[in-house]
Design a protein around this motif. Structure first.
Motif, PDB file in Angstrom:
ATOM      1  N   SER A   2     -31.479 -31.900  18.159  1.00  0.00           N
ATOM      2  CA  SER A   2     -30.429 -32.427  17.479  1.00  0.00           C
ATOM      3  C   SER A   2     -29.429 -32.886  18.476  1.00  0.00           C
ATOM      4  N   ARG A   3     -28.930 -34.053  18.014  1.00  0.00           N
ATOM      5  CA  ARG A   3     -27.577 -34.766  18.842  1.00  0.00           C
ATOM      6  C   ARG A   3     -26.512 -34.205  18.126  1.00  0.00           C
ATOM      7  N   ARG A   4     -25.375 -34.303  19.128  1.00  0.00           N
ATOM      8  CA  ARG A   4     -24.171 -33.721  18.884  1.00  0.00           C
ATOM      9  C   ARG A   4     -23.321 -34.994  18.930  1.00  0.00           C
ATOM     10  N   ILE A   5     -22.608 -35.438  17.684  1.00  0.00           N
ATOM     11  CA  ILE A   5     -21.915 -36.911  17.510  1.00  0.00           C
ATOM     12  C   ILE A   5     -20.487 -36.610  17.042  1.00  0.00           C
ATOM     13  N   ASP A  48     -23.250 -35.957  22.705  1.00  0.00           N
ATOM     14  CA  ASP A  48     -24.067 -37.243  23.009  1.00  0.00           C
ATOM     15  C   ASP A  48     -23.641 -38.666  22.722  1.00  0.00           C
ATOM     16  N   ASP A  49     -22.823 -38.566  21.386  1.00  0.00           N
ATOM     17  CA  ASP A  49     -22.338 -39.907  21.077  1.00  0.00           C
ATOM     18  C   ASP A  49     -21.028 -39.847  20.491  1.00  0.00           C
ATOM     19  N   ALA A  93     -27.303 -40.813  11.249  1.00  0.00           N
ATOM     20  CA  ALA A  93     -27.592 -39.728  12.120  1.00  0.00           C
ATOM     21  C   ALA A  93     -28.683 -39.162  11.240  1.00  0.00           C
ATOM     22  N   ASP A  94     -29.624 -38.147  12.129  1.00  0.00           N
ATOM     23  CA  ASP A  94     -30.518 -37.372  11.403  1.00  0.00           C
ATOM     24  C   ASP A  94     -29.917 -36.365  10.728  1.00  0.00           C
ATOM     25  N   ASP A  96     -30.348 -33.325  10.822  1.00  0.00           N
ATOM     26  CA  ASP A  96     -29.699 -32.158  11.631  1.00  0.00           C
ATOM     27  C   ASP A  96     -29.001 -32.260  12.696  1.00  0.00           C
ATOM     28  N   ASP A  97     -28.422 -33.382  12.868  1.00  0.00           N
ATOM     29  CA  ASP A  97     -27.590 -33.679  13.744  1.00  0.00           C
ATOM     30  C   ASP A  97     -26.137 -32.995  13.707  1.00  0.00           C
ATOM     31  N   TRP A  98     -25.403 -32.606  14.644  1.00  0.00           N
ATOM     32  CA  TRP A  98     -24.119 -32.142  14.558  1.00  0.00           C
ATOM     33  C   TRP A  98     -23.021 -33.170  14.521  1.00  0.00           C
ATOM     34  N   ARG A 165     -23.707 -29.887  10.258  1.00  0.00           N
ATOM     35  CA  ARG A 165     -24.724 -30.944  10.452  1.00  0.00           C
ATOM     36  C   ARG A 165     -24.446 -32.076   9.391  1.00  0.00           C
TER      37      ARG A 165
END
Ligand code: C5P
Length: 228
Positions: A2-5, A48-49, A93-94, A96-98, A165
């Motif tokens: 998962s990404r962290r945005i 990440d973003d 976002a997905d 599960d992305d944070w 999430r």
């Protein structure tokens, strides 16, 4: 994975600040306040973003230079919660992305406090926020007089970032117009969850009143001096 945005709501007008220019665009040590906020998030390797939510009618953003990796979402709403909900929808976002929601006006967030939040929340089932235990005695006031002293034991002042999430946060913000939702954690709590409290820092205050700008400027200047 998962990404962290990082999602920064910056679509407010700062009515308490009392300036014609929204406070996020006021100059602090030669750069808009928002640029200092974005510096910390863009400089964190664990994120990440970075996306910023501005008002569709924003007249200021394009007039400044911003850190490189910032996505601009012109979807701000009538309240902070609506700006966050709109930004979240625009992110795609997905589940599960944070998503780390951080107030534009908290420009003195330190890299250490941000990293502490990332480390302590880790892969928590719910997520968490930076917050500060209340140090002062708390009074309840009525027409300029003390009505009661509120026991401060167990009281915390919520800060940002608030990290959840994307799927859970979108569910929690479905009723973003609910006035009880004053931050992301309160929306998650209304679903019956108990977000994690991670100790923040006094310097991570929200620039709200006119005198706050000079204090924020001094903190940022001192930090630069220490790094030089
Ligand atoms: O007004 P306040 O300082 O509480 O706002 C907190 C954050 O929410 C600020 O970064 C502000 O720009 C943002 N906000 C927003 N959309 C609104 C109101 C506030 O993005 N309609």
């Amino acid at each position: 994975m998962s990404r962290r945005i990082a999602l920064i709501p910056a679509a407010g007008h700062g009515s308490r600040f009392g300036s014609a220019t929204p406070k996020q665009y006021l100059l602090l040590n030669g750069r808009p306040l928002l640029a200092h906020t974005l510096d910390v998030l863009c400089g964190c390797a664990g994120i990440d973003d970075v996306a910023v939510v501005i008002s569709p009618g924003d007249e200021w953003f394009d007039g400044f230079a911003w850190p490189g990796r910032v996505q601009v979402l012109r979807v701000g709403g009538a309240s902070r919660a609506e700006s966050v909900a709109n930004g979240l929808a625009a992110l795609a976002a997905d589940e599960d992305d944070w998503v780390l929601v951080h107030d534009a006006a908290r420009c003195c967030l330190s890299p250490d406090a941000l990293q502490r939040l990332l480390d302590d929340v880790g892969d928590d089932a719910i997520g968490g926020i930076l917050a500060q235990p209340v140090a002062d005695t708390v009074k309840q006031g009525k027409v300029g007089r003390i009505a009661a002293t509120v026991p401060r034991d167990g009281l915390w002042l919520a800060q940002t970032p608030q990290m959840f999430r994307a799927g859970l946060l979108a569910e929690a913000l479905q009723d973003a117009a609910n006035p009880a939702i004053t931050d992301e954690a309160s929306a998650i709590e209304l679903l019956g969850h108990a977000p994690r409290l991670v100790v923040g820092e006094a310097q991570n205050f929200k620039v709200t009143w006119p005198g706050d700008l000079a204090l924020a400027g001094a903190i940022l200047a001192a930090r630069k001096g220490l790094q030089a």
